[in-house]
Design a protein around this motif. Structure first.
Motif, PDB file in Angstrom:
ATOM      1  N   GLU A 150       0.836  -1.209   0.000  1.00  0.00           N
ATOM      2  CA  GLU A 150       0.000   0.000   0.000  1.00  0.00           C
ATOM      3  C   GLU A 150       0.867   1.254   0.000  1.00  0.00           C
ATOM      4  N   LEU A 151       1.958   1.228   0.765  1.00  0.00           N
ATOM      5  CA  LEU A 151       2.874   2.370   0.787  1.00  0.00           C
ATOM      6  C   LEU A 151       3.421   2.676  -0.602  1.00  0.00           C
ATOM      7  N   LEU A 152       3.665   1.649  -1.402  1.00  0.00           N
ATOM      8  CA  LEU A 152       4.232   1.858  -2.735  1.00  0.00           C
ATOM      9  C   LEU A 152       3.297   2.652  -3.643  1.00  0.00           C
ATOM     10  N   THR A 153       2.037   2.778  -3.275  1.00  0.00           N
ATOM     11  CA  THR A 153       1.067   3.543  -4.078  1.00  0.00           C
ATOM     12  C   THR A 153       0.823   4.930  -3.506  1.00  0.00           C
ATOM     13  N   GLN A 154       1.593   5.318  -2.504  1.00  0.00           N
ATOM     14  CA  GLN A 154       1.375   6.588  -1.825  1.00  0.00           C
ATOM     15  C   GLN A 154       2.569   7.516  -1.996  1.00  0.00           C
ATOM     16  N   GLY A 155       2.326   8.810  -1.763  1.00  0.00           N
ATOM     17  CA  GLY A 155       3.409   9.783  -1.818  1.00  0.00           C
ATOM     18  C   GLY A 155       3.882  10.089  -3.221  1.00  0.00           C
ATOM     19  N   GLY A 156       2.979   9.936  -4.191  1.00  0.00           N
ATOM     20  CA  GLY A 156       3.294  10.292  -5.575  1.00  0.00           C
ATOM     21  C   GLY A 156       2.128  11.041  -6.185  1.00  0.00           C
ATOM     22  N   ASP A 157       1.785  10.722  -7.419  1.00  0.00           N
ATOM     23  CA  ASP A 157       0.611  11.324  -8.034  1.00  0.00           C
ATOM     24  C   ASP A 157      -0.335  10.221  -8.485  1.00  0.00           C
ATOM     25  N   ALA A 158      -1.350  10.589  -9.246  1.00  0.00           N
ATOM     26  CA  ALA A 158      -2.424   9.649  -9.579  1.00  0.00           C
ATOM     27  C   ALA A 158      -1.949   8.455 -10.397  1.00  0.00           C
ATOM     28  N   ARG A 159      -0.778   8.549 -10.997  1.00  0.00           N
ATOM     29  CA  ARG A 159      -0.307   7.469 -11.857  1.00  0.00           C
ATOM     30  C   ARG A 159      -0.045   6.175 -11.094  1.00  0.00           C
ATOM     31  N   ILE A 160       0.171   6.262  -9.782  1.00  0.00           N
ATOM     32  CA  ILE A 160       0.470   5.045  -9.029  1.00  0.00           C
ATOM     33  C   ILE A 160      -0.702   4.589  -8.171  1.00  0.00           C
ATOM     34  N   ILE A 161      -1.822   5.259  -8.284  1.00  0.00           N
ATOM     35  CA  ILE A 161      -3.021   4.825  -7.555  1.00  0.00           C
ATOM     36  C   ILE A 161      -3.628   3.626  -8.279  1.00  0.00           C
ATOM     37  N   LEU A 162      -4.068   2.641  -7.522  1.00  0.00           N
ATOM     38  CA  LEU A 162      -4.576   1.404  -8.105  1.00  0.00           C
ATOM     39  C   LEU A 162      -6.047   1.504  -8.474  1.00  0.00           C
ATOM     40  N   ASP A 163      -6.384   0.880  -9.593  1.00  0.00           N
ATOM     41  CA  ASP A 163      -7.786   0.710  -9.965  1.00  0.00           C
ATOM     42  C   ASP A 163      -8.368  -0.342  -9.024  1.00  0.00           C
ATOM     43  N   PRO A 164      -9.429  -0.018  -8.284  1.00  0.00           N
ATOM     44  CA  PRO A 164      -9.961  -0.989  -7.319  1.00  0.00           C
ATOM     45  C   PRO A 164     -10.484  -2.266  -7.961  1.00  0.00           C
ATOM     46  N   GLU A 165     -10.838  -2.199  -9.241  1.00  0.00           N
ATOM     47  CA  GLU A 165     -11.354  -3.395  -9.901  1.00  0.00           C
ATOM     48  C   GLU A 165     -10.256  -4.341 -10.353  1.00  0.00           C
ATOM     49  N   THR A 166      -9.140  -3.775 -10.809  1.00  0.00           N
ATOM     50  CA  THR A 166      -8.063  -4.615 -11.346  1.00  0.00           C
ATOM     51  C   THR A 166      -6.891  -4.785 -10.391  1.00  0.00           C
ATOM     52  N   GLY A 167      -6.742  -3.868  -9.430  1.00  0.00           N
ATOM     53  CA  GLY A 167      -5.579  -3.904  -8.557  1.00  0.00           C
ATOM     54  C   GLY A 167      -4.310  -3.446  -9.237  1.00  0.00           C
ATOM     55  N   LEU A 168      -4.448  -2.811 -10.409  1.00  0.00           N
ATOM     56  CA  LEU A 168      -3.306  -2.328 -11.189  1.00  0.00           C
ATOM     57  C   LEU A 168      -3.338  -0.812 -11.274  1.00  0.00           C
ATOM     58  N   ASN A 169      -2.169  -0.203 -11.498  1.00  0.00           N
ATOM     59  CA  ASN A 169      -2.148   1.237 -11.741  1.00  0.00           C
ATOM     60  C   ASN A 169      -2.386   1.505 -13.229  1.00  0.00           C
ATOM     61  N   GLN A 170      -2.251   2.762 -13.634  1.00  0.00           N
ATOM     62  CA  GLN A 170      -2.582   3.087 -15.022  1.00  0.00           C
ATOM     63  C   GLN A 170      -1.582   2.513 -16.024  1.00  0.00           C
ATOM     64  N   TYR A 171      -0.464   1.987 -15.542  1.00  0.00           N
ATOM     65  CA  TYR A 171       0.501   1.330 -16.417  1.00  0.00           C
ATOM     66  C   TYR A 171       0.352  -0.190 -16.360  1.00  0.00           C
ATOM     67  N   PHE A 172      -0.700  -0.660 -15.680  1.00  0.00           N
ATOM     68  CA  PHE A 172      -1.024  -2.084 -15.576  1.00  0.00           C
ATOM     69  C   PHE A 172       0.007  -2.873 -14.776  1.00  0.00           C
ATOM     70  N   SER A 173       0.724  -2.179 -13.904  1.00  0.00           N
ATOM     71  CA  SER A 173       1.633  -2.864 -12.994  1.00  0.00           C
ATOM     72  C   SER A 173       1.041  -2.837 -11.593  1.00  0.00           C
ATOM     73  N   GLN A 174       1.580  -3.663 -10.711  1.00  0.00           N
ATOM     74  CA  GLN A 174       1.064  -3.754  -9.355  1.00  0.00           C
ATOM     75  C   GLN A 174       2.194  -3.578  -8.356  1.00  0.00           C
TER      76      GLN A 174
END
Length: 494
Positions: A19-43
């Motif tokens: 969860e920390l890895l998705t924080q302290g940046g911008d929207a690009r690293i926030i996860l899609d709740p449906e897929t569990g992936l960010n906008q680059y399709f990584s987790q």
């Protein structure tokens, strides 16, 4: 009540780290709740996907994830960190980065939430060098991060900063960043995707600098060292010629954000007074997003006061102690960024421990496998990372030009254009394959951008594959590229 690492079980702590890895940046690293992936399709945890997507974003490797969990448990067992603890942890990372690249202590390091944010470092260095403002020259705007066209103008590029402050894309940062920032793009490829010769690019840069001097502007030239398609422009000889001709009227920022760069190349740039920008999330193999700028101490000492507006973007510990007026930055911690940096520097250290001969062995095996699968089997066209007739450049830059292949897929069935390539890129994820995002570098006859995909190797992959003998290495790449090609055929024909 906060739980400590000893009170948590290992899985709960790993979940918190992810969860920390998705924080302290911008929207690009926030996860899609449906897929569990960010906008680059990584987790934000290790993955079993066949991933050759290091030109865009990585899943964190298992060894790096374990290292990050251990490090956070050591310095922030309750998942909180004081500003002083944050600054101390970043100072430790500075020492590790200098050691990895064999840098002198007089190389200062600025940490950043992303490569896009690193553009602000260049503006801070140049902002008061001429009364007419800044002419910022990007070489191939489509070959660098898309948000850079905003940050290189001194504008916000997202809806929030890494300090979770709401802003508007395109809004000027302001606060000691001059309004007079002119962004100029110098194309680096023709419509067929062929790279322009370095001397042609240098001639255009020279013309731009002359024009800027007539307008009392200081010119910042963005050298690209390992662009989205592997280009290195202009050459060191051309940098030397421009510096000798224009003196203090021009400065150089090296965009090595792909991190496809050798230690010697970094030394060559720093010796010329250039600032070098790198990110931990591309070739370095860390999770998205983190970055750092290597700045000669003389440039820091000559810098003007810290832009007040940086208070919305950066934290005190992320900048060197000797930057003028650095204490205006807020004393806070960003545990998410620290964890991402820890993972990236961990991968850097493992990679740098390998000899260049062992690295080249893996890189050349990868390069041959990509050609066999993507070019010979599927009929794709590799976009050369050098000018026509300059194949020796590829041999001379294996890290920059052989660890990444940009494949023109516009002649495959259906003649995919850029938008279709984006669909293909997304659809591959459902087949367990992640490649690098399409990049705009070749035109179709009707003027639309042609479809491309990028196949990129990463530092953690090189480190892992180094353990294989030649036969096993060839077999591994053949299996992976066969999987990629099979999936691509299915997706294109769907």
């Amino acid at each position: 009540m906060k739980l400590t690492a000893t009170a948590m079980n290992a899985q709960a702590f790993a979940d918190s780290a992810a969860e920390l890895l998705t924080q302290g940046g911008d929207a690009r690293i926030i996860l899609d709740p449906e897929t569990g992936l960010n906008q680059y399709f990584s987790q934000p945890r290790p993955s079993d996907a066949i991933a050759y997507a290091s030109s865009t974003a990585n899943d964190i490797s298992a060894p790096a994830f374990d290292h990050g969990c251990r490090r956070i448990a050591e310095i922030a067992p309750d998942l909180t960190l004081s500003p002083d603890g944050y600054a101390e942890a970043l100072e430790r990372l500075r020492h590790r980065i200098r050691a990895s690249y064999n840098l002198a202590e007089d190389v200062e390091i600025v940490f950043s939430p992303s490569g896009t944010d690193l553009e602000y470092v260049g503006l801070a260095l140049a902002k008061e060098k001429a009364p007419g403002g800044i002419r910022n020259i990007l070489l191939g705007a489509d070959e660098v991060g898309s948000g850079c066209i905003y940050s290189a103008r001194g504008q916000y590029f997202a809806k929030q900063t890494a300090r979770d402050i709401a802003v508007a894309p395109g809004e000027p940062v302001g606060g000691r960043i001059p309004e007079k920032i002119e962004l100029t793009n110098v194309p680096v490829r023709d419509d067929l995707g062929a790279a322009w010769r370095p001397e042609s690019v240098a001639e255009e840069v020279d013309r731009q600098v002359i024009e800027a001097k007539a307008e009392d502007r200081h010119t910042v030239v963005h050298v690209v060292h390992g662009s989205k398609t592997g280009l290195v422009l202009p050459s060191l000889e051309h940098i030397d010629a421009l510096a000798a001709k224009h003196g203090g009227a021009v400065s150089f920022i090296v965009d090595a954000c792909q991190a496809r760069i050798t230690t010697q190349a970094i030394h060559d740039y720093l010796a010329r007074g250039c600032t070098v920008l790198l990110t931990g999330s591309k070739f370095m193999g860390g999770p998205p997003f983190s970055g750092f700028a290597l700045v000669p101490r003389a440039a820091v000492e000559a810098a003007a006061l810290m832009p007040i507006a940086f208070c919305k973007i950066f934290r005190r510990g992320e900048w060197p102690d000797n930057w003028p007026d650095v204490d205006l930055l807020p004393r806070e911690s960003n545990l998410g960024l620290l964890l991402r940096l820890e993972a990236s520097v961990f991968e850097l250290e493992r990679f740098q421990a390998l000899s260049i001969e062992r690295v080249e062995r893996v890189v050349l095996a990868f390069h041959a496998a990509v050609r066999k699968a993507m070019v010979e089997r599927l009929g794709g066209r590799r976009i050369a990372p050098y000018a026509p007739g300059e194949r020796a450049e590829g041999d001379a830059h294996p890290i920059e030009m052989r660890t990444l292949s940009t494949i023109d897929i516009s002649h495959m069935p259906g003649q995919p254009d850029f938008d279709e390539a984006k669909r293909i890129h997304r659809a591959l994820v459902d087949h367990g394959v992640r490649l690098g995002q399409p990049v705009k570098c070749v035109r179709l006859p009707d003027g639309r951008w042609g479809g491309t995909l990028r196949v990129g190797l990463s530092m953690p992959q090189v480190t892992a594959f180094d353990a294989l003998d030649d036969a096993a290495l060839e077999a591994q790449f053949e299996r992976d590229m066969t999987t990629v090609a099979d999936a691509l055929e299915k997706v294109i024909s769907a």
